[in-house]
Design an enzyme around this catalytic site. Structure first.
Site, PDB file in Angstrom:
ATOM      1  N   ASP A 174       0.302  -7.642   1.310  1.00 38.07           N
ATOM      2  CA  ASP A 174       0.697  -6.259   1.564  1.00 38.07           C
ATOM      3  C   ASP A 174       2.216  -6.129   1.641  1.00 38.07           C
ATOM      4  O   ASP A 174       2.761  -5.454   2.517  1.00 38.07           O
ATOM      5  CB  ASP A 174       0.062  -5.706   2.832  1.00 38.07           C
ATOM      6  N   HIS A 194       0.811  -1.219   0.000  1.00 35.57           N
ATOM      7  CA  HIS A 194       0.000   0.000   0.000  1.00 35.57           C
ATOM      8  C   HIS A 194       0.847   1.273   0.000  1.00 35.57           C
ATOM      9  O   HIS A 194       0.350   2.348  -0.308  1.00 35.57           O
ATOM     10  CB  HIS A 194      -1.008  -0.004   1.163  1.00 35.57           C
ATOM     11  N   SER A 217       4.480   2.648   7.826  1.00 31.85           N
ATOM     12  CA  SER A 217       4.201   1.480   6.996  1.00 31.85           C
ATOM     13  C   SER A 217       5.393   1.102   6.128  1.00 31.85           C
ATOM     14  O   SER A 217       5.983   1.959   5.463  1.00 31.85           O
ATOM     15  CB  SER A 217       2.996   1.758   6.091  1.00 31.85           C
TER      16      SER A 217
END
Length: 360
Positions: A121, A88, A203
């Protein structure tokens, strides 16, 4: 975005020495007994781990061709210039967007997406004109991590690059289905849970153990704004989730070799509704397909529509997303034991996991 940095007063004994007041009424001075730059920081301290790991972490900026994008983190995976991060983080740049990676020393490199796995992910990017002195971070063994172990997270929360936070492993094998809120499909993981402060921008960054080994990839937070797991703009509430590095390493290697992710599968459709009773095989598959693939792993193991899977090996399965996350911790070809209920009776069966290439 403006970051307001407030300096607070420090009280108590800090090892300083007070100069004696002279009789002439001169000022009293306070001098530090040591300079912070000369303090020896032993191996295993947070400062020592951070000093060793920071040069091998990057702040990633990804933007689509229309200019939309965001900031995340990644870390050096090998000396060839591959950087591991979250899918992402780089999703906006997959189809012709702009992608850059900036090291803490300020050096900035253009990069390209080598491969991305939406379901896991995980993504791998590669630096263009990568320097020859890259130092990959050492990968640990996430299976050996214990609840209570110290953790160190590095990232760029809210764009504040090279930020270091600390905590502990607060849980293992935590089922997480996360979404970035854009309406894309969810990612599933059996995550390491940590209370190290993780925010948007962390992230893709490394979650380290006390020796500086990467044990996970910081990926999601529990959000109070939407009541679920995600990567939106909510702040940390002490519940962060990382993809175990053993799984991420396998995925990254597949992406580097083939450019496509490979997923383990049982060959059956399961309900994704919230449940605490198990993962129920649906009566109808996606798009009108068979709920149990004819000749697939579940079919060969004797599973049928309506069966409720309650365990995979020794892992309790309470829902469809939990089952998917647990399956994806394995590799195609692994043999697992499935415990399921049919007609109010419990049964077990052995199943050899199949494979699916690519996201769908």
């Amino acid at each position: 975005m403006v970051a307001a940095l407030v300096a607070g007063g420090l009280g108590g004994s800090l090892g300083y020495t007070l100069a004696e007041e002279n009789d002439s009424g001169g000022s009293t001075t306070v001098s530090s007994s040591t300079s912070g730059g000369n303090v020896k920081r032993d191996p295993g301290t947070v400062a020592a781990v951070a000093a060793a790991a920071l040069p091998s972490t990057v702040t990633i900026e990804a933007a689509s061709s229309s200019g939309e994008g965001g900031t995340g983190t990644g870390f050096v995976f090998d000396k060839q210039g591959h950087i591991v991060t979250n899918n992402h983080v780089v999703a906006d740049a997959v189809d012709g967007g702009n992608l850059t990676a900036t090291f803490p020393n300020g050096k900035k490199y253009d990069a390209e997406v080598v491969g991305n796995a939406q379901g896991y992910d995980v993504a791998v990017i590669k630096l263009k004109n990568a320097p020859s002195d890259l130092k990959p971070l050492t990968l640990g063994n996430s299976d050996d991590v214990a609840v209570g172990d110290s953790t160190i997270a590095i990232g760029a929360p809210f764009g504040l690059s090279n930020t270091v936070t600390t905590g502990i492993i607060s849980a293992k094998n935590r089922p997480v289905a996360s979404s970035d809120g854009s309406g894309s499909k969810a990612s599933y993981m059996s995550a390491l849970q940590t209370d190290a402060s993780i925010n948007p921008g962390n992230s893709g960054g490394p979650l380290l153990d006390a020796q500086g080994n990467v044990i996970g990839i910081n990926s999601a937070i529990q959000s109070t704004s939407n009541g679920g797991f995600g990567t939106g703009q909510a702040g940390s509430i002490g519940l962060g989730f990382a993809i175990p590095i053993n799984q991420a390493k396998y995925v990254a290697q597949e992406l580097i070799e083939t450019g496509k992710p490979v997923y383990a599968k049982i060959g059956a459709s399961v309900s994704l509704e919230d449940s605490t009773n198990g993962a129920q095989i649906t009566e109808q598959g996606v798009g009108g397909t068979e709920p149990v693939d004819p000749g697939g792993p579940a079919d060969k193991a004797g599973l049928k529509p309506g069966d409720v899977i309650t365990k995979l090996d020794d892992r309790v399965i309470d829902s469809g997303p939990t089952l998917i996350g647990e399956i994806w911790t394995h590799k195609p070809g692994d043999e697992v034991t499935i415990t399921y209920e049919r007609g109010g009776k419990e049964h077990t069966t052995e199943l050899t996991l199949g494979s699916r290439v690519g996201d769908s």
